[in-house]
Design an enzyme around this catalytic site. Structure first.
Site, PDB file in Angstrom:
ATOM      1  N   GLU A  76      49.944 -23.537 -24.536  1.00 19.36           N
ATOM      2  CA  GLU A  76      49.061 -24.683 -24.502  1.00 19.36           C
ATOM      3  C   GLU A  76      49.135 -25.852 -25.360  1.00 19.36           C
ATOM      4  OE1 GLU A  76      44.257 -25.497 -24.792  1.00 19.36           O
ATOM      5  OE2 GLU A  76      45.002 -23.600 -25.312  1.00 19.36           O
ATOM      6  N   ASP A  77      49.621 -25.797 -26.524  1.00 21.06           N
ATOM      7  CA  ASP A  77      49.559 -26.823 -27.404  1.00 21.06           C
ATOM      8  C   ASP A  77      50.884 -27.301 -28.117  1.00 21.06           C
ATOM      9  OD1 ASP A  77      46.825 -27.179 -27.441  1.00 21.06           O
ATOM     10  OD2 ASP A  77      46.704 -25.500 -28.917  1.00 21.06           O
TER      11      ASP A  77
END
Length: 697
Positions: A76-77
């Site tokens: 996600e990051d």
């Protein structure tokens, strides 16, 4: 923050055979990928996945779960992908990480839709492997512990509300009460800061004045039980501000009137000792009727087992007491994770029922708002117990009806319900169930879910199934309209349409099957020209452009006969129509034009019918529809806006039914062009959140 070797040592302490190299690779991978990223607290970002992994070691979970916790934010990051995870850590860990990872393609969605899509993916992944939920709960708990570092108050409240409405109830449903209580306490501080501050102050004031009263009560309980030969552990605590605030709200009382602020736990050596201890407590102190609950003989759906009672101690002080064994206590505090044995292939099956219900809700929910609403209803915690006549036990929310019970037993049973017996007595389907009720559902041969049920059902499963059935019914009605229009379109073609031509038309239009085509026609998503051209390319080349304004003419009337459109069925151009003679004093009389399925025609013999048809280019009539609107501010204005955008003039509006439930019913007369125009308006109404149901009269 845990150092690399400390994390590995924690895992090896309860799982000596764990793959140390795997854990080291996962730790290094998350540190490298998150690099110089910082959290709102200023700490390195990788400290968060490391702390989540530490929470998983507290639960003594397997190495795959620990690795997933370390990696859960990398996709996600950071620039890492699921393919990268699979290549380095294998398909199982990649699947778990993917289940926890939020969707990356929904950042432009409205907030509620984005939350719903995250929840949808999360629930589906959780149904395949419950470890996804355990990591997600650890992730949310650590985020809540550091929530105060986020500067934006609105963002803090949004995260706290999501935690209170989704994740704390999920923790409760898998029996992780420690997680649930801490999440609720942290969320409450953000959502109700004034109440939190006030209650915390009052509790601190009581604590300074009680002179060790909690310890005194705990000792008195232990001594009373020891005198009867019971070896027990006893400890007490003051309830948390959120728990007290809920009691104040539920009972509509002030803080000073909440008398059971202290709660005590008694741990015995066996289930038999639990009941012996309960007897001692009830004979030593007066117990409060209605406050006793036996979750040992009838455990909660999350596996929770304990005896609950409330006693009147000295000076009329009320205290709550929970009696359980040490083994029950471990399971109760950490629930499903407390007896996790995944490496042996043993998946706790106490969760299967409600997980199955959640996935059914995911499948049945139509949009983001519906998914969030139904899921919240499915996971909230207040429960009652009801039985089938054969003794099967079902747990439902407080306030559940006989319809909720029917859907809990089986979706097909709920859909076919026409009545119910509770404890042998016939009752309305909306009757609320009480603890211990025996419920028998009466089925009907041609029954189907009713719109009115949405006014009283409480379970997400029932609400989702009812809405799905209503949408299917609406689709069937639109398809039937489309079938009539399709036949008229086919009659205008120069050649008969065969199966081959139909298959090719579907391919040209990008539709899956014939029902999709009929629905598109009935909903006016395809014009007659588009359908004709798809069926027989080139067939519309010589058709004249249709004029904007047309008058109504009727084919099949004798010369000189007048006609009018019957007000009982309000036919519009595009309907199949017939006529009935009405004497009006003229030589030939007037013909009333009816829709072929008008109920009044059943009163006349078919010999009296005149076979009629609409004249070429007929347009313009009054259509009548019934709309059931949610009773809230702005819904009537939204319906009026739909009519305006569709260029339909309202010439009549009647409120025909006003009820105490959330619905009001209106009958509306509209100036419309033809059947396709009316169908488009109905489709727009059905798509609106303001409208529960729309149908033609």
């Amino acid at each position: 923050m845990l150092r690399q070797y400390e994390l590995v040592e924690r895992v090896k302490a309860y799982d000596p055979g764990a793959d140390e190299a795997l854990l080291n690779r996962a730790y290094v991978f998350t540190v490298q990928k998150h690099g110089s990223q910082k959290r709102a607290s200023g700490d390195p970002y990788f400290s968060h996945p490391v702390e989540v992994a530490g929470l998983m070691t507290d639960l003594k979970l397997d190495q795959e779960t620990i690795a997933t916790a370390l990696l859960h934010d990398t996709v996600e990051d950071t620039l890492a992908t699921i393919a990268d995870i699979e290549a380095q850590f294998g398909p199982e860990i990649a699947r778990l990480v993917d289940g926890v990872t939020k969707l990356s393609k929904i950042e432009t969605m409205p907030e509620n839709e984005r939350a719903a899509e995250n929840l949808r993916k999360f629930l589906l992944a959780m149904s395949e492997d419950i470890r996804v939920l355990l990591v997600k709960l650890g992730d949310r708990l650590h985020n809540m512990r550091t929530l105060h570092f986020i500067k934006s108050p609105d963002k803090r409240r949004r995260i706290a509300r999501e935690t209170m409405e989704i994740y704390a109830p999920l923790a409760e449903r898998v029996g992780m009460y420690e997680y649930m209580r801490e999440m609720q306490a942290l969320a409450f501080e953000q959502l109700e800061p004034d109440a939190f501050k006030t209650l915390s102050g009052r509790l601190e004031q009581l604590r300074s004045q009680d002179h060790g009263q909690v310890d005194q009560v705990a000792l008195a309980i232990k001594q009373a039980l020891a005198a009867e030969g019971l070896q027990v552990m006893v400890w007490g605590r003051e309830k948390q501000p959120y728990s007290i605030w809920r009691k104040m709200a539920e009972r509509h009382v002030a803080f000073d009137q909440v008398t059971d602020i202290m709660a005590f736990r008694v741990l015995t050596q066996s289930p038999q000792d639990c009941y012996r201890a309960l007897g001692v407590l009830h004979t030593t102190w007066q117990f409060l009727p209605g406050r006793f609950k036996d979750y040992i003989s009838t455990p909660k759906s999350n596996g929770y087992r304990s005896l609950h009672t409330a006693l009147i101690y000295e000076n009329s002080m009320r205290v709550e007491v929970q009696v359980r064994t040490g083994e029950m206590h471990r399971t109760n505090e950490f629930g499903l994770a407390a007896h996790w044995a995944y490496k042996q292939g043993n998946r706790p099956d106490g969760q299967v029922g409600w997980l199955r219900d959640l996935i059914e809700i995911v499948d049945a929910s139509h949009d983001a708002e519906e998914l969030l609403e139904n899921t919240k209803m499915a996971i909230y915690q207040d429960r009652i117990f009801a039985f089938t006549p054969k003794g099967a036990l079902f747990q439902l929310p407080k306030g559940a009806s006989a319809v909720d019970f029917a859907f809990a037993v089986h979706t097909d049973l709920g859909a076919a319900a026409v009545g119910a017996k509770i404890n042998g007595r016939h009752v309305p389907l909306r009757t609320q169930l009480e603890n211990g009720d025996v419920v028998e559902v009466v089925k009907g041969q041609s029954a189907e879910p009713q719109l009115s049920w949405l006014g009283f059902v409480t379970t997400g499963k029932a609400r989702a199934a009812i809405r799905r059935a209503l949408r299917a019914k609406e689709r069937a009605e639109v398809i039937e309209t489309g079938r009539r229009l399709y036949d008229e379109i086919a009659d205008r073609l120069p050649a008969r349409v065969g199966r081959k031509a139909l298959r090719e038309a579907l391919e040209r239009l990008g539709l899956e099957d014939e029902d999709d085509l009929l629905f598109a026609i009935g909903a006016a998503r395809l014009s007659a020209r588009e359908v004709m051209e798809a069926l027989v390319p080139g067939s519309t080349a010589d058709l004249p452009d249709e004029p904007e304004e047309r008058a109504i003419t009727i084919k099949g009337l004798r010369p000189g006969s007048g006609f009018h459109l019957a007000e009982c069925c309000h036919p519009v151009p595009g309907d199949r129509i017939v006529g009935l003679h009405e004497e009006d004093g003229s030589s030939r009389g007037t013909v009333a034009v009816h829709v072929i399925d008008c109920p009044r025609l059943a009163e006349e013999g078919t010999a009296e019918w005149l076979d009629l048809g609409w004249g070429e280019h007929s347009r313009g009539a009054v259509g009548r529809l019934r709309a059931v609107l949610y009773h809230r501010t702005g819904t009537l204005a939204e319906m009026a806006g739909i009519f305006a955008r569709a260029n339909a003039n309202v010439i009549g509006l009647d409120l025909t039914e006003r009820r105490d439930d959330p619905f009001h019913t209106y009958v509306v007369d509209l100036e419309i062009q033809d059947l396709a125009h009316l169908t488009r308006i109905l489709s727009a109404l059905r798509a609106s959140d303001a409208v529960a149901e729309a149908m033609r009269v």
